[in-house]
Design a protein around this motif. Structure first.
Motif, PDB file in Angstrom:
ATOM      1  N   GLY A   1       0.757  -1.246   0.000  1.00  0.00           N
ATOM      2  CA  GLY A   1       0.000   0.000   0.000  1.00  0.00           C
ATOM      3  C   GLY A   1       0.787   1.294   0.000  1.00  0.00           C
ATOM      4  N   LYS A   2       2.049   1.260  -0.354  1.00  0.00           N
ATOM      5  CA  LYS A   2       2.819   2.500  -0.516  1.00  0.00           C
ATOM      6  C   LYS A   2       2.621   3.018  -1.946  1.00  0.00           C
ATOM      7  CE  LYS A   2       6.470   1.383   2.826  1.00  0.00           C
ATOM      8  NZ  LYS A   2       6.063   0.014   3.177  1.00  0.00           N
ATOM      9  N   ILE A   3       2.429   4.331  -2.071  1.00  0.00           N
ATOM     10  CA  ILE A   3       2.187   4.942  -3.376  1.00  0.00           C
ATOM     11  C   ILE A   3       3.447   5.699  -3.791  1.00  0.00           C
ATOM     12  CG2 ILE A   3       0.660   6.431  -4.711  1.00  0.00           C
ATOM     13  CD1 ILE A   3      -1.411   6.069  -2.424  1.00  0.00           C
ATOM     14  N   VAL A   4       3.970   5.371  -4.964  1.00  0.00           N
ATOM     15  CA  VAL A   4       5.283   5.866  -5.384  1.00  0.00           C
ATOM     16  C   VAL A   4       5.159   6.789  -6.599  1.00  0.00           C
ATOM     17  CG1 VAL A   4       7.615   5.195  -6.081  1.00  0.00           C
ATOM     18  CG2 VAL A   4       6.294   3.709  -4.530  1.00  0.00           C
ATOM     19  N   PHE A   5       5.852   7.928  -6.510  1.00  0.00           N
ATOM     20  CA  PHE A   5       5.868   8.904  -7.590  1.00  0.00           C
ATOM     21  C   PHE A   5       7.303   9.271  -7.947  1.00  0.00           C
ATOM     22  CE2 PHE A   5       2.006   9.619  -5.172  1.00  0.00           C
ATOM     23  CZ  PHE A   5       1.021   9.800  -6.133  1.00  0.00           C
ATOM     24  N   LEU A   6       7.525   9.591  -9.208  1.00  0.00           N
ATOM     25  CA  LEU A   6       8.782  10.197  -9.640  1.00  0.00           C
ATOM     26  C   LEU A   6       8.445  11.321 -10.606  1.00  0.00           C
ATOM     27  CD1 LEU A   6      11.868  10.019  -9.436  1.00  0.00           C
ATOM     28  CD2 LEU A   6      11.840   8.655 -11.515  1.00  0.00           C
ATOM     29  N   ASP A   7       8.857  12.552 -10.262  1.00  0.00           N
ATOM     30  CA  ASP A   7       8.495  13.741 -11.030  1.00  0.00           C
ATOM     31  C   ASP A   7       9.713  14.436 -11.616  1.00  0.00           C
ATOM     32  OD1 ASP A   7       5.751  13.693 -10.818  1.00  0.00           O
ATOM     33  OD2 ASP A   7       5.602  15.683  -9.926  1.00  0.00           O
ATOM     34  N   GLY A   8       9.432  15.187 -12.674  1.00  0.00           N
ATOM     35  CA  GLY A   8      10.453  16.029 -13.257  1.00  0.00           C
ATOM     36  C   GLY A   8      10.470  17.405 -12.630  1.00  0.00           C
ATOM     37  N   ASN A   9       9.321  18.098 -12.676  1.00  0.00           N
ATOM     38  CA  ASN A   9       9.217  19.450 -12.112  1.00  0.00           C
ATOM     39  C   ASN A   9       8.847  19.471 -10.638  1.00  0.00           C
ATOM     40  OD1 ASN A   9       9.823  20.844 -14.528  1.00  0.00           O
ATOM     41  ND2 ASN A   9       7.724  20.563 -15.253  1.00  0.00           N
TER      42      ASN A   9
END
Length: 216
Positions: free
Chosen positions: A113-121
């Protein structure tokens, strides 16, 4: 073929149900749907008319017809895609912090249940963490991974495709392989893991699509 499809549907629903249970234990609300059509109907249910709505970049939202819904005139849509200049786009992204609903997708969701993001800005992860009253995540079953290290590997696999989709001139668009580049157009800058939603229960509303073909 019919039996194979039935078994795949059973497997995906079972996996989605287990993940939904773990996400809800962390304070999130989860809605399991079969396909993009059902996801769009659920999105309609969740969005009150005249509410202020903003989005982060989401291929899944576009694929299910979500942008057309938001542009229907029923909502006060802060449309970042309509910006004519970089400055106008940035201003819309800042206004997103005052939105009633922020819609985007995650890059990966772990089995626990961990939510993972990778962003540029960083505008997406910033809004997801703090600002909008409600966050709606639309994600396909293909984004489920075992743990955070596996999430990183998934992101490394899809990053070249996302860079290509955005018409960026990064090393990975030439080789189709993610490298630790120094390009000013690099989209891999801000890695964020949402551990739980207990501080604000129900703020995250997750539409989990058991169809595998949607989204990267």
């Amino acid at each position: 073929m019919k039996l194979r499809k039935e078994l795949l549907n059973w497997k995906n629903f079972t996996l989605a149900s287990k993940l939904a249970d773990n996400l809800e234990k962390k304070g999130h609300k989860v809605f399991i749907v079969k396909n993009g059509k059902e996801a769009l109907e659920k999105l309609k249910e969740l969005l009150p008319e005249n509410s202020i709505v903003a989005t982060g970049g989401s291929l899944t939202l576009s694929e299910i017809g979500g942008l057309e819904l938001l542009r229907s005139g029923k909502y006060n849509f802060l449309d970042r895609y309509s910006a004519k200049t970089k400055e106008e786009k940035e201003e819309i992204e800042r206004k997103a912090f005052l939105a009633d609903y922020y819609i985007c997708s995650a890059n990966a969701i772990t089995e626990d249940g961990k939510i993972v993001f990778l962003d540029g800005n960083g505008n997406r992860v910033a809004a997801v963490i703090y600002g909008p009253k409600n966050v709606i995540l639309i994600s396909s079953i293909n984004k489920i991974v075992k743990d955070v290290p596996e999430a990183r590997e998934r992101i490394k696999f899809i990053s070249p495709m996302n860079s290509k989709r955005l018409n960026l001139n990064t090393p990975c668009t030439q080789t189709a392989i993610c490298v630790n580049c120094s390009s000013h157009q690099r989209i891999c800058n801000y890695f964020v893991v949402i551990e739980s939603g207990h501080r604000h229960p129900g703020r995250f509303k997750i539409i989990l699509i058991t169809e595998e073909e949607l989204g990267l």
